[in-house]
Design a protein around this motif. Structure first.
Motif, PDB file in Angstrom:
ATOM      1  N   TYR A   1       0.930  -1.281  -0.202  1.00 24.11           N
ATOM      2  CA  TYR A   1       0.059   0.039   0.097  1.00 24.11           C
ATOM      3  C   TYR A   1       0.871   1.353  -0.082  1.00 24.11           C
ATOM      4  O   TYR A   1       1.729   1.456   0.883  1.00 24.11           O
ATOM      5  N   THR A   2       0.804   2.053  -0.927  1.00 29.97           N
ATOM      6  CA  THR A   2       1.629   3.235  -1.222  1.00 29.97           C
ATOM      7  C   THR A   2       1.106   4.513  -1.775  1.00 29.97           C
ATOM      8  O   THR A   2       0.795   4.509  -2.807  1.00 29.97           O
ATOM      9  N   PRO A   3       0.388   5.223  -0.795  1.00 30.85           N
ATOM     10  CA  PRO A   3      -0.111   6.430  -1.133  1.00 30.85           C
ATOM     11  C   PRO A   3       1.011   7.429  -2.017  1.00 30.85           C
ATOM     12  O   PRO A   3       1.974   7.420  -1.887  1.00 30.85           O
ATOM     13  N   LYS A   4       0.440   8.183  -3.265  1.00 29.07           N
ATOM     14  CA  LYS A   4       1.300   8.612  -3.941  1.00 29.07           C
ATOM     15  C   LYS A   4       2.354   9.765  -3.262  1.00 29.07           C
ATOM     16  O   LYS A   4       3.447   9.803  -3.803  1.00 29.07           O
ATOM     17  N   ALA A   5       1.993  10.246  -2.102  1.00 30.18           N
ATOM     18  CA  ALA A   5       3.000  10.954  -1.568  1.00 30.18           C
ATOM     19  C   ALA A   5       4.019  10.294  -0.892  1.00 30.18           C
ATOM     20  O   ALA A   5       5.323  10.953  -0.702  1.00 30.18           O
TER      21      ALA A   5
ATOM     22  N   ALA B   1       5.369   7.357  -2.529  1.00 29.68           N
ATOM     23  CA  ALA B   1       6.060   6.357  -3.601  1.00 29.68           C
ATOM     24  C   ALA B   1       7.241   7.072  -4.112  1.00 29.68           C
ATOM     25  O   ALA B   1       7.494   7.973  -4.215  1.00 29.68           O
TER      26      ALA B   1
ATOM     27  N   ASP C   1       9.250   6.761  -7.383  1.00 31.91           N
ATOM     28  CA  ASP C   1       9.517   6.370  -8.605  1.00 31.91           C
ATOM     29  C   ASP C   1      10.351   6.433  -9.449  1.00 31.91           C
ATOM     30  O   ASP C   1      10.769   6.119 -10.601  1.00 31.91           O
TER      31      ASP C   1
ATOM     32  N   GLU D   1       8.605  -1.670  -6.834  1.00 32.76           N
ATOM     33  CA  GLU D   1       7.801  -0.491  -6.222  1.00 32.76           C
ATOM     34  C   GLU D   1       8.490  -0.224  -4.933  1.00 32.76           C
ATOM     35  O   GLU D   1       9.079  -1.001  -4.384  1.00 32.76           O
TER      36      GLU D   1
ATOM     37  N   LYS E   1       8.541   2.724  -1.212  1.00 35.94           N
ATOM     38  CA  LYS E   1       7.959   3.517  -0.416  1.00 35.94           C
ATOM     39  C   LYS E   1       8.975   4.250   0.399  1.00 35.94           C
ATOM     40  O   LYS E   1       9.683   3.649   1.287  1.00 35.94           O
TER      41      LYS E   1
ATOM     42  N   LYS F   1       8.130   6.625   3.548  1.00 36.96           N
ATOM     43  CA  LYS F   1       7.253   7.199   4.487  1.00 36.96           C
ATOM     44  C   LYS F   1       7.980   8.092   5.467  1.00 36.96           C
ATOM     45  O   LYS F   1       8.373   7.674   6.636  1.00 36.96           O
TER      46      LYS F   1
ATOM     47  N   ASN G   1       2.852  13.775   4.657  1.00 39.99           N
ATOM     48  CA  ASN G   1       1.722  13.949   4.973  1.00 39.99           C
ATOM     49  C   ASN G   1       1.326  14.874   5.930  1.00 39.99           C
ATOM     50  O   ASN G   1      -0.017  15.259   6.159  1.00 39.99           O
TER      51      ASN G   1
END
Length: 209
Positions: free
Chosen positions: A2-6, A8, A10, A170, A172, A174, A178
């Motif tokens: 689970y990776t909210p865009k904020a 991620a 890339d 992928e 993440k 965190k 946010n």
């Protein structure tokens, strides 16, 4: 994952750097024997394939290699720095109290199906490269060639190698992205002041002003 865009990651180079910086990965498969997981040191060849190719080996007695041989998809987890985030780190706590604990961390997940091999020359090249990587910082690095050749030949017969082209990647990060700028600063300062080196490592990754 689970990776909210904020949160991620890339950028391919950043994803690969996290892989390269992880000393021990977790390889997970689901095959005829159900879920299996092994903790393994891996090599990444960034020049092979779109995302790179992972190389490693199992003890032959570890049945998980058979899942790879049968074509099971593998998930490889590269865990980075992590830290518990206390609500007490947030300046906003004093204003409205609407805060809860969380966890900040960095992780990369790689997916793919692997080729399994037992060729002695190929295994020797793999274990030599792994050894050289992890001995490089020592004053007197040990090399595979330092051991008797017949002993190494016997050890190679007890392992199974694999090459896993990364088909999906992928990541993440965190790091409180946010939260408000004052709250981010509060988390960074709180973790940096912790005596726990894991907290300090995470604080070092957090964005500054």
């Amino acid at each position: 994952m689970y990776t909210p865009k904020a949160f991620a990651i890339d950028d391919l180079q950043e994803l690969q750097q996290q892989i390269l910086g992880t000393r021990l990965a977790l390889l997970v498969t689901h095959g005829q024997q159900g879920l299996l997981a092994s903790h393994l040191p891996l090599l990444l060849n960034t020049d092979e394939g779109e995302h790179g190719t992972l190389y490693g080996h199992f003890a032959k007695a570890n049945a998980q290699w058979k899942a790879l041989h049968d074509g099971a998809e593998a998930l490889v987890i590269f865990a980075g720095a992590d830290a518990y985030v206390s609500p007490g780190f947030y300046p906003s706590k004093a204003g409205h109290g609407k805060v809860v604990p969380t966890w900040n961390y960095v992780a990369v997940h790689a997916y793919g199906t692997a080729e399994v091999f037992t060729d002695a020359d190929r295994l020797l090249s793999l274990v030599s490269a792994l050894t050289d990587r992890h001995e490089a910082s020592r004053a007197q690095p040990w090399k595979v060639a330092d051991a008797p050749a017949d002993y190494i030949d016997g050890m190679l017969k007890a392992i199974v190698g694999f090459a896993l082209p990364i088909q999906r990647l992928e990541g993440k990060r965190k790091l409180s992205q946010n939260r408000s700028t004052p709250d981010i600063a509060g988390v960074r300062e709180g973790l940096a002041a912790s005596p726990d080196p894991h907290d300090q490592a995470l604080a070092h990754l957090m964005p500054k002003e």
